[in-house]
Each structure stands twice: as structure tokens, then as C-alpha cells.
Design a protein around this motif. Structure first.
Motif, short mmCIF file in Angstrom:
data_model
loop_
_atom_site.label_atom_id
_atom_site.label_comp_id
_atom_site.label_asym_id
_atom_site.label_seq_id
_atom_site.Cartn_x
_atom_site.Cartn_y
_atom_site.Cartn_z
N UNK A 1 -18.64 -22.76 6.42
CA UNK A 1 -17.31 -23.37 6.42
C UNK A 1 -16.53 -22.99 7.66
N UNK A 2 -16.70 -21.76 8.13
CA UNK A 2 -16.04 -21.34 9.38
C UNK A 2 -16.57 -22.17 10.55
N UNK B 1 -16.57 -20.59 -2.34
CA UNK B 1 -15.33 -21.36 -2.20
C UNK B 1 -14.21 -20.91 -3.13
N UNK B 2 -14.37 -19.78 -3.82
CA UNK B 2 -13.30 -19.34 -4.72
C UNK B 2 -12.13 -18.75 -3.93
N UNK B 3 -12.34 -18.52 -2.66
CA UNK B 3 -11.33 -17.95 -1.78
C UNK B 3 -11.41 -18.72 -0.46
N UNK B 4 -10.28 -18.99 0.22
CA UNK B 4 -10.37 -19.63 1.54
C UNK B 4 -11.28 -18.83 2.46
N UNK B 5 -12.06 -19.53 3.28
CA UNK B 5 -13.11 -18.82 4.01
C UNK B 5 -12.57 -17.80 5.00
N UNK C 1 -24.33 -30.97 -0.66
CA UNK C 1 -23.34 -31.46 -1.61
C UNK C 1 -21.91 -31.15 -1.16
N UNK C 2 -21.68 -29.96 -0.65
CA UNK C 2 -20.32 -29.53 -0.31
C UNK C 2 -19.89 -29.95 1.09
#
Length: 366
Positions: free
Chosen positions: A160-161, A333-337, A225-226
Motif C-alpha cells: 500500500x505504501x 488494512x485495519x490501520x492506515x498503512x 482483490x485489494x
């Protein structure tokens, strides 16, 4: 949550609650227990099939907040009974290919959160996609959080980063590097035998080129998927000869079945201990994203303890009340990356970044 919508790392948390660490005397169970003792005030119940080994592990941790019980994860009803009165079960027992899929539901029905460090795609994707399990945990106000490990949690955070810094990425190469001095527990050894090391190929890591083997993980599906990205995952061992041996053993033992490979892994784990005195304790996961013009890579380095840090962070967030969601929890994804990375950094994880032509500037390492 903070005013900017990010979760804040609060310091006040529930004290005196009991957390059952399944597989508590194994390599990763001990690492997870040590991390939880350092970062929370919870009491830990180290659980495993051999009570004497669990008691020895509890004594070696040197804390009055530990106790030991005998527990066989193959007996789901006994797990449900052991979970009664516990705040959470944190499962570090492997291989997850050999565990019953209804263990998380047993924990939920006993009033305990379920968290684990699985990297087996069958286990993680099944737990995340089980609508009945998600509904049961949500109705109970509890969390089911599979895959809180180097893969797919840290790898997903790094991806994600990178996505923020590379235009239209289409491929990802994810590599896990394991230093030779990192202990090879029976669970990890069994997982390697069951999944198999295949298709060796050279990979560039921050400390040089290594031969890495294709290995199945949840990232292949989760990245698609994400993030809409094709992903390939590989494992590189510090000693190339061990990688070749693991690949050969995986092929040779495929016919003896999962239970046979698990039994063999216990013997191999014991035999490998004298060789763990050599090499380094280095361990890292690297995610490299590619587009038509270039690539960007991010690497997290922390040795073997990197495996358990995402699970410990989630336990701490639950204890503080900061993580107040219920239901199935995405491991990455439970926390912003960027906040996830900050918390991993606070636990002594180092991050490196590398870019090649065609990417937006990576700037500072994550």
C-alpha cells in the motif's frame, strides 16, 4: 481515533486480562509472548500439547504474568473450554494447514477474540471469506484476525505504501528472506514441506542477490482483490543449500500426506538446531511493484520477531480500546498503512526504499 481519522497509539489499556497464546512454547509463540509481556499488562497463558515444555517456556520468560496449560488444538472443544474467561486467543501454532478451520468460531463462542500469525492462503482466505464466522464475531462484539504476520500483514502494508508512489502498477514481487541463525520451528518447517519450494530464481535484496523459491501465500489473492495487482511470492534462505534441500524434501515427501510431513518436520527441526549457530539473524520482507516504466521497492527488516509484531500490535490496540471494530479484520488494512509503519518502527523495525526510472519519487524510506 484522532482528528485526522487515524488511529492513535494510546497508552492506557485494560490490565490483568488473560490472553491464551496457542503454541506458546514454539519459536514464534515464545517471540509473541515476549513481545506481549513487553508491550501490554496482560497475563499470558502459554498453551501446547506438552505441559512441561509450556511450563519451561513460561519460566524462561521470567515473568509472574505467565502460566502454562496443556492444550491440543486438534480438540476443538477443549480449546473452547480453555478460551472461557480469556480476552483473546493469539495462535502461533503451526502449520496452519493442519489446524481445524472451526477454531476461530470456538474462540468467539467462548467470548474471546481470535488472532493468529498464519501465512497459509487456505487458512487466511477461508477465515476472511467466512460470512458466518464474520457475522458471529460481529454479533459478539469480537474480532477474528487471521494473517497477522510478516505475510500477509507487513507485506500488504508495504504494498500500500508503494502503490501511493507508483503510477498504474500491474505486478508485485514479494520476497521473504530468512537468515540462517533464525530458529526453524517444527511448524514453519512443516509449512515449507507441505507448500513446497518451487521454481528457483534470483532476487535482488538490499544486501545482495539471493536465490528465491516460489511459495504460496495469501498475497497472491489479496493483492489482486485489494489492489488490482498480480503478485508473485518467493522465499530466500541465507544458505542456498538449505533452499535446495527444502525443495527436494518437499517433492520427496509429497506422497506421505500432511500428517506425515508434520511428523517429519518435528525431527528436521531438532536436527537443524546445531546449524543455527552459523550465519546471521537477519530477516526481512521486500515488496517490489512494477509498471510499464519502472518500479519501486520497500523492505522491512527486523529479524525473526517481525513475524509476530503485527499480532502483538493488534492485541495492544484491542486492549486499549482503540481497535473497537468487530467481525473479520483484514491483516494489512485495519490501520492506515503509514500509521502501521510508524508502529512497527517504534518496535525497532527498519525500513528501506528503492526506486527505478518511471516511479514518482519514493522520498524518505517508509
Amino acid at each position: 481515533m484522532g482528528e485526522d481519522g487515524r488511529a492513535t497509539f494510546t497508552t492506557s489499556m485494560r490490565t490483568g486480562v488473560r490472553i491464551l497464546v496457542a503454541g506458546g512454547y514454539g519459536v514464534f509463540g515464545r517471540l509473541l509472548a515476549a513481545e506481549l509481556l513487553e508491550t501490554t499488562d496482560a497475563r499470558l497463558v502459554l498453551a501446547g500439547r506438552n505441559r512441561r515444555q509450556a511450563e519451561r517456556a513460561a519460566a524462561e520468560l521470567g515473568s509472574e504474568r505467565t502460566e502454562a496449560i496443556e492444550l491440543d488444538l486438534r480438540d476443538v472443544e477443549s480449546v473452547a473450554r480453555a478460551a472461557e474467561g480469556c480476552f483473546a486467543i493469539a495462535c502461533a501454532a503451526g502449520p496452519f494447514q493442519g489446524l481445524a478451520r472451526d477454531l476461530p468460531l470456538a474462540a468467539i463462542r467462548s467470548g474471546a477474540h481470535w488472532l493468529d500469525i498464519a501465512d497459509d492462503p487456505g487458512w487466511v482466505l477461508s477465515a476472511l471469506g467466512d460470512e458466518d464466522l464474520g457475522e458471529a464475531s460481529a454479533n459478539a462484539g469480537l474480532v477474528v484476525a487471521p494473517g497477522l504476520s510478516t505475510v500477509p500483514a507487513v507485506s500488504g502494508v508495504l504494498a500500500r505504501w508503494c502503490v501511493e508512489r507508483l503510477d498504474d502498477p500491474h505486478d508485485a514481487h514479494v520476497t521473504l528472506f530468512i537468515g540462517n541463525r533464525n530458529r526453524k520451528g517444527a511448524g514453519a518447517t512443516a509449512s515449507a514441506l507441505i507448500a513446497g519450494f518451487r521454481d528457483p530464481s534470483p532476487v535482488d535484496l538490499p544486501f545482495g542477490r539471493r536465490v528465491a523459491y516460489r511459495f504460496p501465500t495469501p498475497d497472491t489473492e489479496l493483492f489482486r482483490r485489494d489492489l488490482g495487482i498480480r503478485a508473485e511470492f518467493r522465499v530466500a534462505l541465507e544458505w542456498g543449500s538449505l533452499g535446495r534441500m527444502a525443495a527436494a524434501l518437499g517433492r520427496a515427501t509429497a506422497g506421505i500426506g500432511t500428517e506425515g510431513q508434520i511428523r517429519l518436520a518435528r525431527a528436521l527441526s531438532t536436527l537443524s538446531e546445531p546449524f543455527a549457530r552459523f550465519g546471521t539473524e537477519l530477516g526481512c520482507v521486500q515488496v517490489e511493484l512494477h509498471n510499464e516504466a519502472g518500479s519501486i521497492a520497500a523492505t522491512a527488516l527486523a529479524g525473526q520477531r517481525l513475524v509476530v509484531l503485527p499480532c502483538a500490535l493488534a492485541v495492544r490496540a484491542l486492549l486499549s480500546g482503540e481497535l473497537d471494530e468487530a467481525g473479520s479484520l483484514h491483516p494489512a488494512a485495519w490501520l492506515p498503512h503509514d500509521e502501521y509503519i510508524a508502529r512497527l518502527r517504534s518496535r525497532r523495525v527498519r525500513f528501506l526504499a528503492r526506486e527505478r526510472r518511471g516511479s514518482r519519487s519514493a522520498g524518505s524510506p517508509p
